[in-house]
Design a protein around this motif. Structure first.
Motif, mmCIF file in Angstrom:
data_model
loop_
_atom_site.group_PDB
_atom_site.id
_atom_site.type_symbol
_atom_site.label_atom_id
_atom_site.label_comp_id
_atom_site.label_asym_id
_atom_site.label_seq_id
_atom_site.Cartn_x
_atom_site.Cartn_y
_atom_site.Cartn_z
ATOM 1 N N THR A 1 0.860 -1.182 0.000
ATOM 2 C CA THR A 1 0.000 0.000 0.000
ATOM 3 C C THR A 1 0.898 1.234 0.000
ATOM 4 N N TYR A 2 0.314 2.379 -0.260
ATOM 5 C CA TYR A 2 1.025 3.555 0.219
ATOM 6 C C TYR A 2 0.099 4.499 0.955
ATOM 7 N N GLN A 3 0.724 5.114 1.943
ATOM 8 C CA GLN A 3 0.017 6.084 2.766
ATOM 9 C C GLN A 3 0.589 7.453 2.468
ATOM 10 N N VAL A 4 -0.240 8.450 2.610
ATOM 11 C CA VAL A 4 0.167 9.815 2.283
ATOM 12 C C VAL A 4 0.564 10.546 3.563
ATOM 13 N N VAL A 5 1.675 11.229 3.492
ATOM 14 C CA VAL A 5 2.176 11.998 4.637
ATOM 15 C C VAL A 5 2.224 13.462 4.227
ATOM 16 N N ARG A 6 1.773 14.330 5.131
ATOM 17 C CA ARG A 6 1.773 15.768 4.804
ATOM 18 C C ARG A 6 3.204 16.323 4.806
ATOM 19 N N SER A 7 3.324 17.613 4.565
ATOM 20 C CA SER A 7 4.650 18.249 4.473
ATOM 21 C C SER A 7 5.372 18.229 5.814
ATOM 22 N N LEU A 8 6.673 18.374 5.728
ATOM 23 C CA LEU A 8 7.482 18.415 6.936
ATOM 24 C C LEU A 8 7.336 19.775 7.627
ATOM 25 N N ALA A 9 7.518 19.758 8.938
ATOM 26 C CA ALA A 9 7.497 20.997 9.726
ATOM 27 C C ALA A 9 8.782 21.795 9.433
ATOM 28 N N PRO A 10 8.885 23.024 9.937
ATOM 29 C CA PRO A 10 10.019 23.881 9.544
ATOM 30 C C PRO A 10 11.403 23.258 9.785
ATOM 31 N N LEU A 11 11.662 22.803 10.994
ATOM 32 C CA LEU A 11 12.986 22.255 11.271
ATOM 33 C C LEU A 11 13.243 20.986 10.457
ATOM 34 N N ALA A 12 12.240 20.133 10.369
ATOM 35 C CA ALA A 12 12.408 18.900 9.586
ATOM 36 C C ALA A 12 12.665 19.223 8.121
ATOM 37 N N THR A 13 12.028 20.272 7.615
ATOM 38 C CA THR A 13 12.299 20.700 6.238
ATOM 39 C C THR A 13 13.762 21.115 6.092
ATOM 40 N N ALA A 14 14.228 21.923 7.035
ATOM 41 C CA ALA A 14 15.617 22.401 6.967
ATOM 42 C C ALA A 14 16.607 21.234 7.027
ATOM 43 N N LEU A 15 16.254 20.199 7.807
ATOM 44 C CA LEU A 15 17.164 19.062 7.993
ATOM 45 C C LEU A 15 16.945 17.945 6.972
ATOM 46 N N SER A 16 16.075 18.184 5.997
ATOM 47 C CA SER A 16 15.685 17.098 5.088
ATOM 48 C C SER A 16 16.776 16.674 4.122
ATOM 49 N N GLY A 17 17.845 17.451 4.039
ATOM 50 C CA GLY A 17 18.902 17.134 3.082
ATOM 51 C C GLY A 17 18.702 17.830 1.743
ATOM 52 N N HIS A 18 17.601 18.538 1.611
ATOM 53 C CA HIS A 18 17.324 19.228 0.351
ATOM 54 C C HIS A 18 17.631 20.728 0.418
ATOM 55 N N ILE A 19 17.973 21.217 1.592
ATOM 56 C CA ILE A 19 18.150 22.670 1.770
ATOM 57 C C ILE A 19 19.641 22.960 1.980
ATOM 58 N N PRO A 20 20.282 23.636 1.053
ATOM 59 C CA PRO A 20 21.714 23.909 1.219
ATOM 60 C C PRO A 20 21.952 25.013 2.249
ATOM 61 N N TRP A 21 23.094 25.003 2.868
ATOM 62 C CA TRP A 21 23.472 26.146 3.703
ATOM 63 C C TRP A 21 24.054 27.222 2.782
#
Lengths: 535, 143
Positions: free
Chosen positions: A354-374
């Motif tokens: 199956t797949y389940q849907v997950v909403r967007s990440l919160a602010p800190l999790a977004t920053a730490l997601s590996g997609h945001i460069p310093w």
């Protein structure tokens, strides 16, 4: 050793999903039931972090789902070096329902008949329809949000509260399923969406995994336990069980445990019930050696700890070019897609996902997601990503394999010196093919819904939420640990009621089925109480 | 500061402002006590304190504070690959402090408050699209 001579009818070890349901059912029947829980009570209104500014940081520390990272006094370490998936759990009254995301789908009818249907693993010794009344009872006590009519299930009793809202993000992803003509449904969630049973409706704050301070999420500390205690059940917290002892005839006699001060205590019972999860239960059994059971209690089959099943997860994330208000609502959106659940002979794997849907990440999790460069592009990249992602958790059915196992680590112990578990696990070829297929179809949905960038993690490490199979059910004592009533083949007054007894895993979250099984087993014990208790 | 010397705190302040530069809506980390937050975290974690003190001493030997900005960035980029443990801890704790600060949380378009006790209003969504799913009929396999 401090011996407590007040023998109880039934002693349950573990106050999580199954232990709570089981204890309630037995207390309701008038049996004298005691539960030992190695964690403590959590006070929802004061102990959760979601009302403080630093709430997201708690995911890295005291509320991390991995006990090796969390390292609280009540946790035991697990040697998981030999596994690409880390086992996750929580130790408290309520067990892992404290930090779960409250997904509450049932296993499906075909899950109980995989040998007959697909010639893999074993059939369960009972059917979906045997469990159906207990699913319904459990839903009523827990309180389930959902929508009747899901075409991926036989009809169910009315859901207690309406489904979790889709929000803007949900509408966006549903458009993808709709265009492809694939199944989707607002899946069952153990969350009150409106007031139910004295608890309020969810206020859509988001992070269910950090505990629900308003008690809208149906963790068992706020559902079953208050009712069980009112009925006279006894709950001992900070009670860390070391082993189960047996008498000369080989019957389970007592549990030896450490209290919060480290004092050794012994509690006698007519029936002993393990509800300590798919890692904790084999740990106790394998630590309970004696001259009668030199390889561990109830282990004449050699299967205690074997056949460990997780649900392996692949993660597919789509980035969209609009603000989806992805922080509003329970992070687990609880849309479920069952389009690929059942075996299809045209695919190169058996069973499904199956797949389940997950909403967007919160602010800190977004920053730490590996997609945001310093550096210079930090804010611009953050802005393009925050509140604009949708994630699918692709959950594959993991079939039992003897080499995937829980054993006792020769060196590692908890702070009281109790030997710790060691996990060895390899992802099977069937599971890999299944997950790859899921990544492909999930990517299709994302593209169809308008994602502008899609990334995936082929096997999420921090995803061992579901611990199953390590003391499997079956009719044959050489090929299973317990019978269809969770009763150990080798020790007739010892029962197991947690995910350990699953024969196969299905491809959905197991908690609803674990609890239905616990109620089913409790009903059996109540019906045979004269036989078991001799009174 | 509980743990860091003034010089180390100055170096750290310069570093975190390079990791997350200020813009017109969002402040520099050093202006919202990110350094103090990291210092506080170090005071509770001896192992991490050692990694930071050693890492900052190394940076100090390169005369970081007197380097031009572009050279500072180049040095941080080098550290990202050569001293990954220190750098990843630095980045995580900088983000931890920054993205839990109410000024920042408000600046990125949220309300600037934690999720509870107020929560959010969520739309029910469009469930009429389920009609197509229902029309397809049963997909569960009856054993």
């Amino acid at each position: 050793m401090n011996i407590d001579n007040k023998k109880v009818d039934v002693l349950v070890i573990g106050a999580g999903a199954s232990g709570a349901a089981f204890t309630w059912k037995l207390a309701k029947s008038g049996m004298k039931v005691m539960c030992l829980e190695q964690g403590d009570w959590i006070n929802p209104s004061t102990d959760y972090s979601t009302s403080s500014a630093g709430w997201e940081i708690h995911r890295q520390t005291d509320f991390n789902p991995n006990p090796n990272i969390r390292s609280l006094d009540v946790d035991y370490p697990i040697n998981d070096i030999g596994s690409p998936i880390a086992p996750l759990m929580y130790n408290a009254v309520g067990g892992s329902t404290i930090h779960w995301s409250a997904h509450f789908p049932r296993l499906k009818p075909s899950d109980f008949r995989v040998k007959t249907l697909d010639n893999v693993a074993d059939d369960w010794p009972l059917s979906y329809f045997d469990l159906e009344p207990y699913f319904d009872l459990n839903d009523k006590i827990m309180g389930v949000a959902g929508l009747n009519g899901d075409t991926a299930y036989p009809p169910k009793s009315p859901r207690q509260t309406p489904p979790v809202g889709l929000g803007k993000l949900g509408d966006k992803i549903v458009s993808g399923f709709d265009e492809l003509g694939w199944h989707w449904w607002p899946s069952d969630s153990a969350i009150n969406t409106v007031e139910y049973d004295g608890r309020p409706g969810c206020n859509n704050c988001g992070p269910c995994d950090l505990g629900c301070s308003i008690k809208a999420k149906s963790s068992t500390d706020v559902t079953y336990w208050p009712k069980a205690l009112e009925l006279g059940a006894e709950l001992i917290t900070n009670a860390r069980v070391r082993e189960i002892t047996v008498d000369q005839s080989g019957k389970a006699k007592s549990a030896i445990y450490y209290d919060s001060k480290g004092e050794v205590k012994e509690q006698y019972a007519s029936i002993i019930v393990l509800a300590s999860n798919g890692v904790g239960t084999p740990r106790i059994l394998l630590n309970s050696t004696s001259s009668k059971f030199p390889e561990g209690l109830a282990n004449s089959s050699g299967l205690v700890g074997k056949n460990l099943m997780f649900h392996p997860y692949s993660i597919v994330t789509g980035l969209f070019d609009e603000d989806l208000e992805g922080h509003k609502g329970p992070t687990p959106l609880n849309i479920i897609c069952s389009e690929f659940y059942e075996t299809d002979p045209s695919r190169d794997f058996v069973r499904g996902y199956t797949y389940q849907v997950v909403r967007s990440l919160a602010p800190l999790a977004t920053a730490l997601s590996g997609h945001i460069p310093w550096g210079e592009n930090h804010h611009a990249t953050f802005k393009k990503r925050f509140n604009r992602t949708i994630t699918f958790a692709v959950i594959g059915e993991d079939l039992p394999e003897i080499h995937n196992k829980v054993t006792i680590d020769p060196k590692l112990t908890d702070s009281f010196g109790i030997p710790s578990p060691k996990i060895e696990y390899e992802l099977s070829e069937n599971s890999r093919k299944m997950l790859d297929h899921g990544i492909g179809t999930a990517t299709q949905v994302m593209k169809t819904a308008g994602a502008i960038e899609i990334t995936h993690d082929p096997l999420k490490r921090e995803a061992g939420w579901h611990l199953m199979g390590t003391a499997k059910m079956g009719a044959n004592k050489d090929e299973s640990v317990v019978n269809k009533y969770g009763q150990a083949h080798d020790v007739d007054n010892l029962f197991i009621i947690d995910g350990s007894i699953f024969v196969t895993a299905g491809a959905v979250n197991p908690t609803s089925t674990i609890q239905a099984l616990a109620l089913y087993i409790a009903e059996h014990i109540v019906s045979k109480s004269r036989e078991f208790l001799g009174k | 500061m509980k743990t860091l010397s003034k010089n180390n705190a100055d170096i750290l302040g310069e570093m975190v402002d390079l990791l997350i530069p200020a813009n017109k809506n969002l402040p520099a980390p050093s202006k919202i006590n990110v350094v103090e937050h990291i210092d506080d975290a170090l005071s509770n974690t001896p192992k991490m304190k050692r990694i930071f003190v050693e890492g900052l001493a190394d940076i100090n030997n390169k005369e970081f504070l007197s380097l031009p900005k572009m050279e500072q960035i180049a040095l941080l980029t080098k550290y990202e690959s050569s001293n990954g443990t220190f750098f990843s801890l630095l980045l995580r704790h900088t983000y931890n402090a920054y993205y839990t600060n109410p000024i920042v949380v408000a600046g990125i378009g949220m309300t600037g408050r934690p999720p509870q006790p107020l929560g959010y209003t969520l739309e029910k969504g469009n469930l009429t699209l389920l009609d197509k799913v229902i029309k397809k009929g049963q997909i569960w396999r009856n054993p």
